[in-house]
Design a protein around this motif. Structure first.
Motif, PDB file in Angstrom:
ATOM      1  N   GLU A  52      -2.724 -18.625  75.043  1.00  0.00           N
ATOM      2  CA  GLU A  52      -1.730 -17.884  75.301  1.00  0.00           C
ATOM      3  C   GLU A  52      -2.046 -16.359  74.396  1.00  0.00           C
ATOM      4  O   GLU A  52      -1.349 -15.310  75.705  1.00  0.00           O
ATOM      5  N   ILE A  53      -2.151 -16.535  73.224  1.00  0.00           N
ATOM      6  CA  ILE A  53      -2.480 -14.905  73.134  1.00  0.00           C
ATOM      7  C   ILE A  53      -3.406 -14.177  73.995  1.00  0.00           C
ATOM      8  O   ILE A  53      -3.601 -12.945  74.072  1.00  0.00           O
ATOM      9  N   VAL A  54      -4.681 -14.520  74.398  1.00  0.00           N
ATOM     10  CA  VAL A  54      -5.405 -14.136  75.501  1.00  0.00           C
ATOM     11  C   VAL A  54      -5.192 -14.065  76.483  1.00  0.00           C
ATOM     12  O   VAL A  54      -5.697 -12.615  77.069  1.00  0.00           O
ATOM     13  N   GLY A  55      -4.349 -14.120  77.256  1.00  0.00           N
ATOM     14  CA  GLY A  55      -3.228 -13.931  78.205  1.00  0.00           C
ATOM     15  C   GLY A  55      -2.703 -12.927  78.219  1.00  0.00           C
ATOM     16  O   GLY A  55      -1.995 -12.478  79.372  1.00  0.00           O
ATOM     17  N   VAL A  56      -1.437 -12.932  77.343  1.00  0.00           N
ATOM     18  CA  VAL A  56      -0.980 -11.728  76.634  1.00  0.00           C
ATOM     19  C   VAL A  56      -1.960 -10.585  76.829  1.00  0.00           C
ATOM     20  O   VAL A  56      -1.221  -9.524  77.336  1.00  0.00           O
ATOM     21  N   VAL A  57      -2.687 -10.260  75.598  1.00  0.00           N
ATOM     22  CA  VAL A  57      -3.809  -9.420  76.310  1.00  0.00           C
ATOM     23  C   VAL A  57      -4.071  -9.104  77.385  1.00  0.00           C
ATOM     24  O   VAL A  57      -3.817  -8.621  77.515  1.00  0.00           O
ATOM     25  N   LEU A 107      -2.806  -9.223  80.032  1.00  0.00           N
ATOM     26  CA  LEU A 107      -1.365  -9.328  80.822  1.00  0.00           C
ATOM     27  C   LEU A 107      -1.712  -7.624  80.411  1.00  0.00           C
ATOM     28  O   LEU A 107      -0.908  -6.688  81.215  1.00  0.00           O
ATOM     29  N   ARG A 108      -1.187  -7.329  78.595  1.00  0.00           N
ATOM     30  CA  ARG A 108      -1.166  -5.793  78.068  1.00  0.00           C
ATOM     31  C   ARG A 108      -2.492  -5.140  79.435  1.00  0.00           C
ATOM     32  O   ARG A 108      -1.783  -3.892  80.106  1.00  0.00           O
ATOM     33  N   PHE A 109      -3.670  -4.996  79.055  1.00  0.00           N
ATOM     34  CA  PHE A 109      -4.532  -4.441  79.855  1.00  0.00           C
ATOM     35  C   PHE A 109      -3.961  -4.675  81.522  1.00  0.00           C
ATOM     36  O   PHE A 109      -4.680  -3.532  82.072  1.00  0.00           O
ATOM     37  N   TYR A 110      -3.991  -4.900  81.913  1.00  0.00           N
ATOM     38  CA  TYR A 110      -3.786  -5.722  83.824  1.00  0.00           C
ATOM     39  C   TYR A 110      -2.008  -4.701  83.877  1.00  0.00           C
ATOM     40  O   TYR A 110      -2.548  -4.314  84.912  1.00  0.00           O
ATOM     41  N   ASN A 157      -9.340  -7.985  84.538  1.00  0.00           N
ATOM     42  CA  ASN A 157      -8.144  -7.982  83.139  1.00  0.00           C
ATOM     43  C   ASN A 157      -6.867  -8.578  84.050  1.00  0.00           C
ATOM     44  O   ASN A 157      -6.508  -9.791  83.209  1.00  0.00           O
ATOM     45  N   LEU A 158      -6.470  -9.316  85.330  1.00  0.00           N
ATOM     46  CA  LEU A 158      -6.052 -10.324  86.158  1.00  0.00           C
ATOM     47  C   LEU A 158      -7.079 -11.385  86.175  1.00  0.00           C
ATOM     48  O   LEU A 158      -6.388 -12.611  85.113  1.00  0.00           O
ATOM     49  N   LEU A 159      -8.325 -12.019  85.328  1.00  0.00           N
ATOM     50  CA  LEU A 159      -9.631 -12.987  85.796  1.00  0.00           C
ATOM     51  C   LEU A 159      -8.749 -13.352  84.228  1.00  0.00           C
ATOM     52  O   LEU A 159      -8.113 -14.319  83.474  1.00  0.00           O
ATOM     53  N   ILE A 160      -8.844 -12.500  82.791  1.00  0.00           N
ATOM     54  CA  ILE A 160      -7.853 -12.439  80.942  1.00  0.00           C
ATOM     55  C   ILE A 160      -6.664 -13.400  81.517  1.00  0.00           C
ATOM     56  O   ILE A 160      -6.176 -14.134  80.916  1.00  0.00           O
ATOM     57  N   ILE A 205       3.353 -20.190  67.710  1.00  0.00           N
ATOM     58  CA  ILE A 205       2.095 -19.418  67.433  1.00  0.00           C
ATOM     59  C   ILE A 205       1.751 -18.651  68.329  1.00  0.00           C
ATOM     60  O   ILE A 205       1.248 -17.543  67.969  1.00  0.00           O
ATOM     61  N   GLY A 206       2.022 -19.068  69.838  1.00  0.00           N
ATOM     62  CA  GLY A 206       2.261 -17.967  71.093  1.00  0.00           C
ATOM     63  C   GLY A 206       2.822 -16.392  70.749  1.00  0.00           C
ATOM     64  O   GLY A 206       1.723 -15.108  70.457  1.00  0.00           O
ATOM     65  N   THR A 207       3.635 -16.649  69.812  1.00  0.00           N
ATOM     66  CA  THR A 207       5.088 -15.209  70.065  1.00  0.00           C
ATOM     67  C   THR A 207       3.895 -14.423  68.637  1.00  0.00           C
ATOM     68  O   THR A 207       3.635 -13.544  68.925  1.00  0.00           O
ATOM     69  N   LEU A 208       3.992 -15.508  67.421  1.00  0.00           N
ATOM     70  CA  LEU A 208       3.710 -14.157  66.787  1.00  0.00           C
ATOM     71  C   LEU A 208       2.121 -13.624  66.663  1.00  0.00           C
ATOM     72  O   LEU A 208       1.902 -12.633  65.798  1.00  0.00           O
ATOM     73  N   GLY A 209       0.783 -14.666  67.332  1.00  0.00           N
ATOM     74  CA  GLY A 209      -0.337 -14.147  67.713  1.00  0.00           C
ATOM     75  C   GLY A 209       0.586 -12.910  68.823  1.00  0.00           C
ATOM     76  O   GLY A 209      -0.605 -11.677  68.216  1.00  0.00           O
ATOM     77  N   ALA A 210       0.763 -13.105  69.523  1.00  0.00           N
ATOM     78  CA  ALA A 210       1.195 -11.624  70.726  1.00  0.00           C
ATOM     79  C   ALA A 210       1.207 -10.616  69.990  1.00  0.00           C
ATOM     80  O   ALA A 210       1.043  -8.888  70.356  1.00  0.00           O
ATOM     81  N   VAL A 211       2.393 -10.550  68.919  1.00  0.00           N
ATOM     82  CA  VAL A 211       3.070  -9.492  68.235  1.00  0.00           C
ATOM     83  C   VAL A 211       2.397  -9.488  66.949  1.00  0.00           C
ATOM     84  O   VAL A 211       1.966  -7.646  67.068  1.00  0.00           O
ATOM     85  N   LEU A 212       1.477  -9.860  66.530  1.00  0.00           N
ATOM     86  CA  LEU A 212       0.633  -9.655  65.363  1.00  0.00           C
ATOM     87  C   LEU A 212      -1.198  -8.558  66.013  1.00  0.00           C
ATOM     88  O   LEU A 212      -0.962  -7.182  65.754  1.00  0.00           O
ATOM     89  N   VAL A 213      -1.130  -9.297  67.053  1.00  0.00           N
ATOM     90  CA  VAL A 213      -1.989  -8.732  68.271  1.00  0.00           C
ATOM     91  C   VAL A 213      -1.820  -7.282  68.271  1.00  0.00           C
ATOM     92  O   VAL A 213      -2.805  -6.022  68.326  1.00  0.00           O
ATOM     93  N   ASN A 214       0.054  -7.012  68.955  1.00  0.00           N
ATOM     94  CA  ASN A 214      -0.064  -5.974  69.499  1.00  0.00           C
ATOM     95  C   ASN A 214       0.007  -4.578  68.056  1.00  0.00           C
ATOM     96  O   ASN A 214       0.373  -3.964  68.648  1.00  0.00           O
ATOM     97  N   MET A 215       0.850  -5.099  67.265  1.00  0.00           N
ATOM     98  CA  MET A 215       1.276  -4.303  65.833  1.00  0.00           C
ATOM     99  C   MET A 215      -0.362  -3.955  65.310  1.00  0.00           C
ATOM    100  O   MET A 215      -0.970  -2.774  65.614  1.00  0.00           O
ATOM    101  N   ILE A 216      -1.324  -4.884  65.534  1.00  0.00           N
ATOM    102  CA  ILE A 216      -2.692  -4.432  64.964  1.00  0.00           C
ATOM    103  C   ILE A 216      -3.012  -3.588  65.667  1.00  0.00           C
ATOM    104  O   ILE A 216      -3.721  -2.296  65.861  1.00  0.00           O
ATOM    105  N   PHE A 217      -3.764  -4.362  67.003  1.00  0.00           N
ATOM    106  CA  PHE A 217      -4.777  -3.336  68.257  1.00  0.00           C
ATOM    107  C   PHE A 217      -4.298  -2.494  68.778  1.00  0.00           C
ATOM    108  O   PHE A 217      -4.772  -1.450  69.300  1.00  0.00           O
ATOM    109  N   PHE A 218      -2.359  -2.578  68.940  1.00  0.00           N
ATOM    110  CA  PHE A 218      -2.137  -1.205  69.713  1.00  0.00           C
ATOM    111  C   PHE A 218      -0.596  -0.922  69.424  1.00  0.00           C
ATOM    112  O   PHE A 218       0.245  -0.119  70.549  1.00  0.00           O
ATOM    113  N   GLY A 219      -0.625  -0.769  68.512  1.00  0.00           N
ATOM    114  CA  GLY A 219       0.206  -0.123  67.416  1.00  0.00           C
ATOM    115  C   GLY A 219       1.796  -0.335  67.692  1.00  0.00           C
ATOM    116  O   GLY A 219       2.308   0.373  67.971  1.00  0.00           O
ATOM    117  N   GLU A 220       1.475  -1.157  68.047  1.00  0.00           N
ATOM    118  CA  GLU A 220       2.998  -0.662  67.820  1.00  0.00           C
ATOM    119  C   GLU A 220       3.856  -1.016  66.747  1.00  0.00           C
ATOM    120  O   GLU A 220       3.229  -1.701  65.890  1.00  0.00           O
TER     121      GLU A 220
END
Length: 104
Positions: free
Chosen positions: A13-18, A20-23, A31-34, A65-80
């Motif tokens: 799910e975290i991969v899907g969120v990333v 989605l952001r890229f797409y 990006n669509l396949l990811i 877990i999916g929500t936490l992962g998505a939030v953390l990935v966006n905070m760490i890698f995308f500057g949220e």
């Protein structure tokens, strides 16, 4: 086995969120396949986990877990934003999911 499926589903799910952001930023086939692959894999493993775990527990842990992962990935890698309220909310989700599992 069910918990392994939930963990794989949440990571997918975290991969899907990333994806989605890229797409949403650049509409490429990669990006669509990811995006689609991440969410599709996530749903497949979530569904498989229902053979081992109660639906209510599996779904809540997957969402948590999916929500936490998505939030953390966006905070760490995308500057949220990394403000106190967001960090406190992350801990609240962890406590809530752990509580649901502990008292199920």
């Amino acid at each position: 086995m069910g918990w392994l499926f939930i963990l794989i589903a949440a990571m997918a799910e975290i991969v899907g969120v990333v994806g989605l952001r890229f797409y949403s930023q650049k509409k490429t086939l990669r990006n669509l396949l990811i995006y689609i692959g991440g969410f599709g894999t996530s749903f497949a493993f979530l569904y498989a986990s229902f053979n081992y775990l109660q639906l209510s527990i599996a779904y809540v842990v997957w969402v948590g877990i999916g929500t936490l992962g998505a939030v953390l990935v966006n905070m760490i890698f995308f500057g949220e934003s990394k403000n106190f309220a967001r960090i406190a909310s992350i801990f609240a989700i962890i406590i809530g999911v752990a509580g649901l599992k502990a008292f199920a």
